[in-house]
Design an enzyme around this catalytic site. Structure first.
Site, short mmCIF file in Angstrom:
data_model
loop_
_atom_site.label_atom_id
_atom_site.label_comp_id
_atom_site.label_asym_id
_atom_site.label_seq_id
_atom_site.Cartn_x
_atom_site.Cartn_y
_atom_site.Cartn_z
N LYS A 46 43.79 31.03 67.41
CA LYS A 46 43.10 29.88 67.97
C LYS A 46 43.94 29.28 69.12
CE LYS A 46 40.18 30.80 64.72
NZ LYS A 46 40.23 30.30 63.37
N TYR B 177 38.57 26.80 54.85
CA TYR B 177 38.01 27.89 55.68
C TYR B 177 37.37 28.93 54.75
CZ TYR B 177 38.38 31.82 59.03
OH TYR B 177 38.15 32.90 59.84
N ASP C 45 47.14 25.06 55.66
CA ASP C 45 46.55 25.71 56.83
C ASP C 45 46.53 24.66 57.94
OD1 ASP C 45 44.85 26.72 58.84
OD2 ASP C 45 43.76 27.97 57.39
N ARG D 195 58.24 48.02 61.89
CA ARG D 195 57.41 47.19 61.02
C ARG D 195 58.05 45.84 60.71
NH1 ARG D 195 56.35 50.81 56.89
NH2 ARG D 195 58.03 49.89 55.68
#
Ligand SMILES: *Cc1c(COP(=O)(O)O)cnc(C)c1O
Length: 392
Positions: free
Chosen positions: A209, A112, A184, A59
């Site tokens: 993206k 966003y 962002d 993890r």
């Protein structure tokens, strides 16, 4: 990590690779791991003390994760990066690392939309309040900072509407009052905007993206200087976030070609934007690299390029005509996300996405992603789309 003098395209090509450690194989192998074995109790305890910097348990990341993290951190002039399983996960992880009950957040109105939903639904539930601000506020952000404001969140250009924020002015005012600045940076990628030169504390990417670049992986990345690493990693891993090593491998593979892909996305988007600007069906084009864009001067000052995502406002047309245009596109796909190799076009629904200043254009707004197809073919597709829009 020592500050490297390597330039961006060299970083993209070599960062994260260590052929000597892998029998000469160029790429880092995919280490799939949950369990990590220790030879002794003593080593188990020792590695536990530095679990953020070693292979300790799946993890916390494997060498494949670390290869991607170090490459993106170096590219963005950060010290460290933390990988998460989606871009929204990275937004949420960064905000939760910096905020606690009773704190106040200043969030840009052109953010966003799922980020807005996260603030209004999740942060609100845990006693964090959010005030939205005009993306054009600049140094005026100082007037909105309260005693309990901890974070000012910026996203530039704005999602769907492409306002360019004065990030240095906002960051200066925010930092003067002890607030962290979170960005962002998905649109510009680590190539076209260098956040840590402009006063940003944490930079967030939907790597889904352009970094992945092939429309096949969900991934988020937070980058930061050393001072914030422990806080972010503790929080992100305390919530159980972990990204798959296979996905990290694909993201690192995508990263290798980021500069060449982005240069082409940029060029095609500009060609399309200039062509669209001349069309009688188009009211205005929303592209920060166009000289008549209201944010152009700030974009030119702070960014070193533009990507393939931009918008356009059409003259008023009936909804069915816009649907006929979109439904019939052959090359422009209709779907969410962007940053892959293919072109996309979707209608922007902004009626619930702004709370400070309503988006008050008379005609419909569309968002386009310029893919890597031949530009003439894309123009022919748009031209045929406009014929359907006009109803002939
Ligand atoms: C897509 C996007 C996100 C979310 O990324 P996912 O990987 O889809 O969760 C965050 N911010 C911006 C600006 C985006 O475009």
């Amino acid at each position: 990590m020592a500050k490297s003098p390597r330039k961006d395209r060299t970083i993209l090509t070599h960062a994260g690779n260590d052929p000597e450690a892998h029998g000469g194989v160029v790429n880092p192998p995919i280490y799939r791991a949950s369990t990590v074995l220790y030879p002794t109790v003593r080593e188990m305890h020792e590695r536990g003390r530095q679990k953020f910097d070693t292979v300790y348990y799946g993890r916390y990341g494997t060498p494949t994760t670390f290869a991607l993290e170090s490459a993106v951190a170096e590219l963005e002039e950060a010290d460290r990066a933390v990988i998460l399983p989606s871009g929204l996960g990275a937004v949420a992880g960064a905000l939760l690392a910096c905020l606690k009950a009773g704190d106040h957040l200043l969030m840009v109105d052109s953010v966003y939309e799922p980020t807005r939903t996260f603030c209004n639904q999740q942060l609100a539930k845990f006693g964090v309040s959010t005030t939205y601000y005009d993306p054009m506020i600049g140094a005026g952000i100082a007037d909105l900072i309260q005693d309990n404001t901890r974070v000012v969140f910026v996203e530039s250009p704005g999602s769907h509407t492409f306002e360019v924020q004065d990030i240095p002015a906002i960051a200066k005012a925010a930092r003067a009052k002890g607030c962290l600045v979170l960005l962002d940076n998905t649109w510009a990628t680590p190539l076209y905007f260098k956040p840590f030169r402009h006063g940003v504390d944490l930079s967030i990417h939907a790597a889904t993206k352009y970094i992945v670049g092939h429309s096949d992986v969900m991934m988020g990345i937070i980058t930061m200087k050393d001072a914030h690493y422990k806080q972010v990693k503790t929080s992100v891993h305390g919530m159980g976030y972990a990204a798959s090593p296979d996905d990290c491998y694909l993201a690192l593979r995508g990263l290798r070609t980021l500069a060449v892909r982005l240069a082409q996305h940029q060029q095609t988007a500009l060609t399309l934007a200039n062509w669209l600007k001349q069309r009688p069906e188009v009211e205005r084009v929303l592209h920060p690299a166009m000289p008549d864009h209201p944010g152009h001067a700030i974009w030119k000052r702070d960014f070193t390029g533009s990507s393939g995502l931009f918008g356009m406002v059409l003259k008023p047309f009936a909804e069915e005509r816009v649907a006929a245009m979109l439904d019939g596109m052959r090359l422009f796909g209709m779907g969410f996300s962007w940053g892959g190799y293919e072109s996309l076009m979707i209608p922007s629904h902004l009626s619930h996405a702004r709370s400070v200043k309503a988006w008050s254009e008379a005609g419909p707004t569309l968002r386009l992603h310029a893919g890597l197809e031949d530009t003439d073919d894309l123009i022919a597709d748009l031209d045929a789309g406009f014929a359907r829009l006009r109803g002939n």
